[in-house]
Motif scaffolding. Structure first.
Motif, PDB file in Angstrom:
ATOM      1  N   VAL A   1       0.887  -1.255  -0.085  1.00  0.00           N
ATOM      2  CA  VAL A   1       0.169   0.025  -0.003  1.00  0.00           C
ATOM      3  C   VAL A   1       0.868   1.266  -0.003  1.00  0.00           C
ATOM      4  N   PRO A   2       0.367   2.322  -0.468  1.00  0.00           N
ATOM      5  CA  PRO A   2       1.129   3.561  -0.466  1.00  0.00           C
ATOM      6  C   PRO A   2       1.154   4.268   1.120  1.00  0.00           C
ATOM      7  N   GLU A   3       2.047   5.109   1.135  1.00  0.00           N
ATOM      8  CA  GLU A   3       2.311   5.677   2.465  1.00  0.00           C
ATOM      9  C   GLU A   3       1.158   6.997   2.381  1.00  0.00           C
ATOM     10  N   LYS A   4       1.251   7.681   1.205  1.00  0.00           N
ATOM     11  CA  LYS A   4       0.379   8.818   1.098  1.00  0.00           C
ATOM     12  C   LYS A   4      -0.851   8.464   0.722  1.00  0.00           C
ATOM     13  N   GLY A   5      -2.040   9.169   1.347  1.00  0.00           N
ATOM     14  CA  GLY A   5      -3.533   9.097   1.160  1.00  0.00           C
ATOM     15  C   GLY A   5      -4.081   9.225  -0.087  1.00  0.00           C
ATOM     16  N   ILE A   6      -5.159   8.637  -0.364  1.00  0.00           N
ATOM     17  CA  ILE A   6      -6.050   8.948  -1.519  1.00  0.00           C
ATOM     18  C   ILE A   6      -7.093   9.630  -1.308  1.00  0.00           C
ATOM     19  N   ASP A   7      -7.358  10.649  -2.463  1.00  0.00           N
ATOM     20  CA  ASP A   7      -8.330  11.458  -2.339  1.00  0.00           C
ATOM     21  C   ASP A   7      -9.672  11.006  -2.968  1.00  0.00           C
ATOM     22  N   TYR A   8      -9.669  10.059  -4.053  1.00  0.00           N
ATOM     23  CA  TYR A   8     -10.749   9.757  -4.598  1.00  0.00           C
ATOM     24  C   TYR A   8     -10.171   8.082  -4.984  1.00  0.00           C
ATOM     25  N   LEU A   9     -11.133   7.382  -4.789  1.00  0.00           N
ATOM     26  CA  LEU A   9     -11.059   6.003  -5.180  1.00  0.00           C
ATOM     27  C   LEU A   9     -12.082   5.132  -6.015  1.00  0.00           C
ATOM     28  N   LEU A  10     -11.550   4.830  -7.355  1.00  0.00           N
ATOM     29  CA  LEU A  10     -12.738   4.134  -7.963  1.00  0.00           C
ATOM     30  C   LEU A  10     -12.551   2.342  -7.888  1.00  0.00           C
ATOM     31  N   VAL A  11     -13.564   1.832  -7.711  1.00  0.00           N
ATOM     32  CA  VAL A  11     -13.488   0.663  -7.512  1.00  0.00           C
ATOM     33  C   VAL A  11     -14.005  -0.332  -8.830  1.00  0.00           C
ATOM     34  N   THR A  12     -13.268  -0.713  -9.608  1.00  0.00           N
ATOM     35  CA  THR A  12     -13.607  -1.206 -10.889  1.00  0.00           C
ATOM     36  C   THR A  12     -13.882  -2.765 -10.927  1.00  0.00           C
ATOM     37  N   THR A  13     -13.672  -3.358  -9.842  1.00  0.00           N
ATOM     38  CA  THR A  13     -13.615  -4.910  -9.972  1.00  0.00           C
ATOM     39  C   THR A  13     -14.802  -5.395  -9.923  1.00  0.00           C
TER      40      THR A  13
ATOM     41  N   MET B   1      -7.619   6.000   2.786  1.00  0.00           N
ATOM     42  CA  MET B   1      -8.264   7.380   2.062  1.00  0.00           C
ATOM     43  C   MET B   1      -8.028   8.509   3.098  1.00  0.00           C
ATOM     44  N   SER B   2      -7.628   9.687   2.497  1.00  0.00           N
ATOM     45  CA  SER B   2      -7.731  10.843   3.107  1.00  0.00           C
ATOM     46  C   SER B   2      -8.939  11.438   3.716  1.00  0.00           C
ATOM     47  N   PRO B   3      -8.625  12.274   4.792  1.00  0.00           N
ATOM     48  CA  PRO B   3      -9.859  12.942   5.080  1.00  0.00           C
ATOM     49  C   PRO B   3     -10.719  13.721   4.001  1.00  0.00           C
ATOM     50  N   PHE B   4     -11.827  13.515   4.131  1.00  0.00           N
ATOM     51  CA  PHE B   4     -13.088  14.283   3.016  1.00  0.00           C
ATOM     52  C   PHE B   4     -13.080  13.481   1.817  1.00  0.00           C
ATOM     53  N   GLY B   5     -12.343  12.367   1.689  1.00  0.00           N
ATOM     54  CA  GLY B   5     -12.198  11.390   0.566  1.00  0.00           C
ATOM     55  C   GLY B   5     -13.576  10.889  -0.001  1.00  0.00           C
ATOM     56  N   HIS B   6     -13.564  10.571  -1.305  1.00  0.00           N
ATOM     57  CA  HIS B   6     -14.849  10.067  -2.092  1.00  0.00           C
ATOM     58  C   HIS B   6     -14.330   8.886  -2.682  1.00  0.00           C
ATOM     59  N   ILE B   7     -15.154   7.823  -2.299  1.00  0.00           N
ATOM     60  CA  ILE B   7     -15.082   6.310  -2.790  1.00  0.00           C
ATOM     61  C   ILE B   7     -16.210   6.126  -3.766  1.00  0.00           C
ATOM     62  N   PHE B   8     -16.110   5.573  -4.820  1.00  0.00           N
ATOM     63  CA  PHE B   8     -17.035   5.153  -6.003  1.00  0.00           C
ATOM     64  C   PHE B   8     -16.901   3.838  -6.264  1.00  0.00           C
ATOM     65  N   PRO B   9     -17.949   2.915  -5.558  1.00  0.00           N
ATOM     66  CA  PRO B   9     -18.121   1.690  -6.057  1.00  0.00           C
ATOM     67  C   PRO B   9     -19.005   1.171  -7.311  1.00  0.00           C
ATOM     68  N   LEU B  10     -18.056   0.987  -8.348  1.00  0.00           N
ATOM     69  CA  LEU B  10     -18.421   0.819  -9.594  1.00  0.00           C
ATOM     70  C   LEU B  10     -18.917  -0.622 -10.188  1.00  0.00           C
ATOM     71  N   LEU B  11     -18.823  -1.426  -9.005  1.00  0.00           N
ATOM     72  CA  LEU B  11     -18.976  -2.801  -9.248  1.00  0.00           C
ATOM     73  C   LEU B  11     -20.570  -3.015  -9.490  1.00  0.00           C
ATOM     74  N   VAL B  12     -21.122  -4.167 -10.227  1.00  0.00           N
ATOM     75  CA  VAL B  12     -22.592  -4.376 -10.465  1.00  0.00           C
ATOM     76  C   VAL B  12     -22.717  -5.840  -9.505  1.00  0.00           C
ATOM     77  N   THR B  13     -23.235  -5.666  -8.373  1.00  0.00           N
ATOM     78  CA  THR B  13     -23.568  -6.946  -7.430  1.00  0.00           C
ATOM     79  C   THR B  13     -24.643  -6.884  -6.564  1.00  0.00           C
ATOM     80  N   ASN B  14     -25.395  -8.091  -6.300  1.00  0.00           N
ATOM     81  CA  ASN B  14     -26.540  -7.957  -5.295  1.00  0.00           C
ATOM     82  C   ASN B  14     -26.036  -8.132  -3.981  1.00  0.00           C
TER      83      ASN B  14
END
Length: 321
Positions: free
Chosen positions: A211-223, A236-249
């Protein structure tokens, strides 16, 4: 000629007929290419013509069509139309109209696994000059799925954007993010795609538990399935944004305190507007962004081969008929 799923899940070749006179705002399109998407696998077992990533050539237009003419190269995607009058339609968000027409819901006799389509002009997109049909088609769903999170939520050049997965969606997200001037941090389960990710534009690459030492501002999950949410929320960095783009039930389970303490945001992202699609295509053409594709013939056997390879997770990275 159409290629459709029957109710028993088999893929069959069939024909469909349309009236010869178009409605005033309809466009007749000779389809040249169709992307093959994971959502098409979800449609097997429905009595439906498959495909929602189409590109082709306009052959005929209705008498009131304003923005297209015969000979234009166009693309179309998942959403076909809406009522045209509600707040959502007026804002271009036809997907959210209560009368939305879209793949898997309406117009089961049409799809991009076909030789022809009749489409309202509202949801058609001009394909820029110089972009080939086989490269244009996957943008119509796979491309817009990652384009919207990268452009709708205030991401700025030099922000750190994490991308989980280097598949049909992820490899396009890497290219878009790189050309936007972002720090592109790619996560993969193995080292096998490191060189390819760097070539596509990744600034950093992490495999397995690294994993990286520096934080992530936005995260796209394409799995295709949920990741280890505890691991990624810790990055994640504070105030970060996460986008789960997977299609699952499958239910989404994540540790609540990092979400609360870092004041993170989760965003559902499932649609685009015609304006967003048009900007995406111009941006892709300007920067030479192309999907990595495998081509199959637009035949019954070709469609079967593409779907089977996609089902096995063996396509690199988008299949195109």
């Amino acid at each position: 000629t159409v290629f459709k799923s029957s109710a028993d899940g088999n893929l069959v070749k069939d024909t469909t007929e349309r009236k010869t006179t178009l409605n005033s705002h309809e466009v007749g399109i000779r389809i040249t290419h169709s992307g093959v998407c994971g959502t098409d696998l979800h449609s097997l077992g429905m009595d439906i013509v498959l495909g929602h990533e189409g590109s082709g050539i306009v052959e005929e237009i209705g008498e009131k069509v304003q923005n297209f003419k015969a000979g234009d190269h166009v693309g179309f995607g998942y959403v076909k139309d809406g009522c045209g009058h509600c707040d959502y339609c007026q804002a271009g968000s036809f997907w959210h109209c209560k009368d939305s027409r879209h793949y898997q819901k309406t117009d089961f006799d049409q799809g991009s696994f076909s030789t022809y389509a009749v489409w309202p002009e509202t949801l058609l997109v001009h394909i820029p000059e110089g972009m080939n049909g086989e490269h244009a088609a996957p943008f119509m769903c796979g491309g817009q799925t990652v384009w919207v999170p990268l452009t709708r939520y205030g991401i700025k050049p030099s922000d750190r954007v994490g991308i989980i997965g280097i598949g049909g969606l992820g490899h396009l997200a890497i290219q878009f993010a790189h050309k936007m001037g972002l720090e592109v941090v790619v996560f993969s389960s193995t080292e096998s795609k490191r060189e390819e990710a760097i070539a596509l534009g990744a600034s950093e690459f992490y495999a397995g538990d690294s994993v990286p030492e520096k934080g992530i501002d936005y995260l796209l999950v394409t799995t295709s399935g949920h990741p280890d949410w505890a691991k990624y929320m810790s990055l994640m960095s504070p105030f970060g944004h996460i986008f789960p783009l997977l299609v699952t039930n499958e239910p989404m389970n994540f540790p609540f305190m990092p979400f609360l303490g870092k004041e993170l945001s989760f965003h559902g992202s499932c649609s685009s507007t015609p304006q967003e699609d048009a900007r995406m295509m111009r941006f892709a053409a300007l920067h030479g962004i192309k999907p990595v594709i495998e081509e199959f013939p637009m035949t019954l056997e070709g469609a079967k081969q593409a779907l089977e390879k996609l089902k096995k997770g063996k396509v690199r990275y988008r299949a195109v008929l």
